[in-house]
Design a protein around this motif. Structure first.
Motif, PDB file in Angstrom:
ATOM      1  N   ASP A 227      12.651   1.218   0.142  1.00  0.00           N
ATOM      2  CA  ASP A 227      13.787   1.988  -0.172  1.00  0.00           C
ATOM      3  C   ASP A 227      14.709   2.598   0.870  1.00  0.00           C
ATOM      4  N   ARG A 228      14.254   3.037   1.926  1.00  0.00           N
ATOM      5  CA  ARG A 228      14.981   3.328   3.146  1.00  0.00           C
ATOM      6  C   ARG A 228      14.550   2.862   4.405  1.00  0.00           C
TER       7      ARG A 228
ATOM      8  N   LEU B 293       7.458   9.579  -4.430  1.00  0.00           N
ATOM      9  CA  LEU B 293       8.486   9.639  -3.379  1.00  0.00           C
ATOM     10  C   LEU B 293       8.971   8.410  -2.859  1.00  0.00           C
ATOM     11  N   PRO B 294      10.100   8.369  -2.241  1.00  0.00           N
ATOM     12  CA  PRO B 294      10.603   6.864  -1.908  1.00  0.00           C
ATOM     13  C   PRO B 294       9.839   6.535  -0.516  1.00  0.00           C
ATOM     14  N   VAL B 295      10.111   5.283  -0.412  1.00  0.00           N
ATOM     15  CA  VAL B 295       9.036   4.541   0.861  1.00  0.00           C
ATOM     16  C   VAL B 295      10.325   4.303   1.932  1.00  0.00           C
ATOM     17  N   LEU B 296      10.208   4.874   3.115  1.00  0.00           N
ATOM     18  CA  LEU B 296      10.785   4.828   4.276  1.00  0.00           C
ATOM     19  C   LEU B 296      10.130   4.269   5.293  1.00  0.00           C
ATOM     20  N   VAL B 297      10.621   3.035   6.010  1.00  0.00           N
ATOM     21  CA  VAL B 297      10.147   2.383   7.243  1.00  0.00           C
ATOM     22  C   VAL B 297      11.232   2.849   8.391  1.00  0.00           C
ATOM     23  N   MET B 298      10.457   3.451   9.363  1.00  0.00           N
ATOM     24  CA  MET B 298      11.193   3.497  10.625  1.00  0.00           C
ATOM     25  C   MET B 298      10.818   2.612  11.830  1.00  0.00           C
ATOM     26  N   THR B 299      12.316   2.078  12.275  1.00  0.00           N
ATOM     27  CA  THR B 299      12.014   0.893  13.242  1.00  0.00           C
ATOM     28  C   THR B 299      13.167   1.267  14.263  1.00  0.00           C
ATOM     29  N   PHE B 300      13.050   0.567  15.463  1.00  0.00           N
ATOM     30  CA  PHE B 300      13.801   0.742  16.635  1.00  0.00           C
ATOM     31  C   PHE B 300      14.470  -0.456  17.024  1.00  0.00           C
TER      32      PHE B 300
ATOM     33  N   GLN C 108       0.988  -1.285   0.066  1.00  0.00           N
ATOM     34  CA  GLN C 108      -0.024  -0.177  -0.001  1.00  0.00           C
ATOM     35  C   GLN C 108       1.098   1.206  -0.020  1.00  0.00           C
ATOM     36  N   LEU C 109       1.847   1.178   0.747  1.00  0.00           N
ATOM     37  CA  LEU C 109       2.790   2.382   0.906  1.00  0.00           C
ATOM     38  C   LEU C 109       3.627   2.778  -0.461  1.00  0.00           C
ATOM     39  N   ARG C 110       4.060   1.348  -1.072  1.00  0.00           N
ATOM     40  CA  ARG C 110       4.696   1.712  -2.349  1.00  0.00           C
ATOM     41  C   ARG C 110       4.005   2.321  -3.466  1.00  0.00           C
ATOM     42  N   ALA C 111       2.600   1.849  -3.257  1.00  0.00           N
ATOM     43  CA  ALA C 111       1.694   2.599  -4.348  1.00  0.00           C
ATOM     44  C   ALA C 111       1.384   4.095  -4.054  1.00  0.00           C
ATOM     45  N   ARG C 112       1.304   4.403  -2.889  1.00  0.00           N
ATOM     46  CA  ARG C 112       1.335   5.883  -2.462  1.00  0.00           C
ATOM     47  C   ARG C 112       2.366   6.676  -2.927  1.00  0.00           C
ATOM     48  N   GLY C 113       3.611   6.016  -2.517  1.00  0.00           N
ATOM     49  CA  GLY C 113       5.005   6.462  -2.943  1.00  0.00           C
ATOM     50  C   GLY C 113       5.040   6.778  -4.494  1.00  0.00           C
ATOM     51  N   ALA C 114       4.607   5.764  -5.266  1.00  0.00           N
ATOM     52  CA  ALA C 114       4.723   5.945  -6.740  1.00  0.00           C
ATOM     53  C   ALA C 114       3.880   7.063  -7.160  1.00  0.00           C
ATOM     54  N   ALA C 115       2.793   7.250  -6.726  1.00  0.00           N
ATOM     55  CA  ALA C 115       1.527   8.211  -6.746  1.00  0.00           C
ATOM     56  C   ALA C 115       2.138   9.664  -6.728  1.00  0.00           C
ATOM     57  N   LEU C 116       2.942   9.650  -5.495  1.00  0.00           N
ATOM     58  CA  LEU C 116       3.772  10.988  -5.144  1.00  0.00           C
ATOM     59  C   LEU C 116       5.026  11.159  -5.574  1.00  0.00           C
TER      60      LEU C 116
END
Length: 312
Positions: A87-88, A47-54, A37-45
């Motif tokens: 992507d990141r 913009l790269p896809v970023l995951v923040m984790t800990f 879902q996030l990749r699809a939104r990134g493609a529409a905008l």
């Protein structure tokens, strides 16, 4: 995929992205649905896809003495995120400073000023900041103020329930490996390097590859039919024990794999061990002879499992 360790390594070129925040432990089918879902939104905008984790996970920080077992260590998780098209990945150290950070400061400083998030996906039960005061509603308010979209993760159900890391851990602990594999989208596996051990196995006719787990605890315990894969793609079936080896006075969890059709040296090599079938719980034996006899029965059971698998 680019790995960014800590906010001090963020650069101006990292400003502008679609993002999600979470542990992503195991990178299971539910996670991958969110990332798609996030990749699809990134493609529409554009913009790269970023995951923040800990690191460590927040649960590990707050429950230091009894943290939940991990499905994957960081290296394994990064591999899964890369395969999912991320992507990141921004890895933040979860410590007292981050735990006590004001929720709005977290949004203003990190999500807006440093990352320039345009679209954010989180669970509707996501909590963050001092006293866990930050929630989905606060993110929505901040999004309206700063001009970024906030949506909650879609519910992804399979086999009669929601796909989650907790559910997969429970299935693994009960030895239900096929059910866990269905939620993961692949057999459960651990990665590590083969290390020198006490070499007891070779003295009783069952030489083993000792694989470092690099985790405090796992959801698995006992004897399993396994498939080991080397970095160059070779695959070997075998039988493995994951536990503390009570018969020989072991004190820490260790993975020992006996391969059926292998001749060579794996010391120092990176391998992946897939757990295919739970054969029995770990137990203490009265003697090495009794242990050897049981290992022979375990090996026969594992061979029978793989023969049946290949015939089906």
């Amino acid at each position: 995929m680019e790995l960014i360790r800590g906010t001090h390594n963020l650069r101006p070129r990292h400003h502008g992205c679609v993002a999600t925040i979470g542990n992503f432990d195991g990178v299971h089918l539910g996670h991958r649905a969110v990332l798609a879902q996030l990749r699809a939104r990134g493609a529409a905008l554009s913009l790269p896809v970023l995951v923040m984790t800990f690191e460590p996970y927040p649960q590990e920080f707050f429950a230091r003495d009894n943290p939940p077992p991990r499905l994957s260590r960081l290296r394994e998780k990064l591999s899964g995120l890369a395969a999912a098209g991320v992507d990141r990945v921004l890895v933040l150290r979860f410590d007292e400073r981050l735990a006590q950070m004001d929720p709005e400061a977290f949004v203003d400083e990190l999500l807006v000023r440093q990352l320039g998030v345009r679209h954010l996906v989180v669970g509707d039960d996501f909590r963050f900041g001092r006293g866990r005061a930050g929630d989905f509603a606060l993110l929505e308010r901040c999004g309206r103020r700063h001009g970024f979209e906030v949506v909650h993760t879609p519910t992804f159900e399979l086999e009669g329930g929601r796909v989650s890391s907790t559910r997969i851990r429970e299935l693994l602990a009960r030895g239900e490996l096929d059910a866990a594999a269905a939620l993961l989208g692949r057999p459960y596996a651990v990665q590590g390097r083969v290390a020198h051990g006490a070499k007891l196995g070779r003295t009783i006719g069952f030489p083993t590859a000792n694989v470092h787990l690099h985790r405090r605890s796992t959801s698995l315990d006992g004897v399993y039919a396994v498939t080991l894969q080397t970095a160059d793609g070779r695959r070997f079936d075998g039988v493995a024990n994951l536990g503390r080896r009570p018969t020989v006075g072991g004190t820490r969890e260790q993975l020992e794999v006996h391969l059926f059709e292998f001749c060579g040296d794996l010391y120092g090599r990176a391998v992946s061990v897939e757990f295919r079938k739970h054969l029995r719980a770990e137990q203490r034996f009265a003697s090495l002879d009794a242990l050897t006899a049981q290992i022979e029965r375990d090996a026969q059971a594992a061979r029978a499992y793989f023969r049946a698998l290949s015939a089906s």
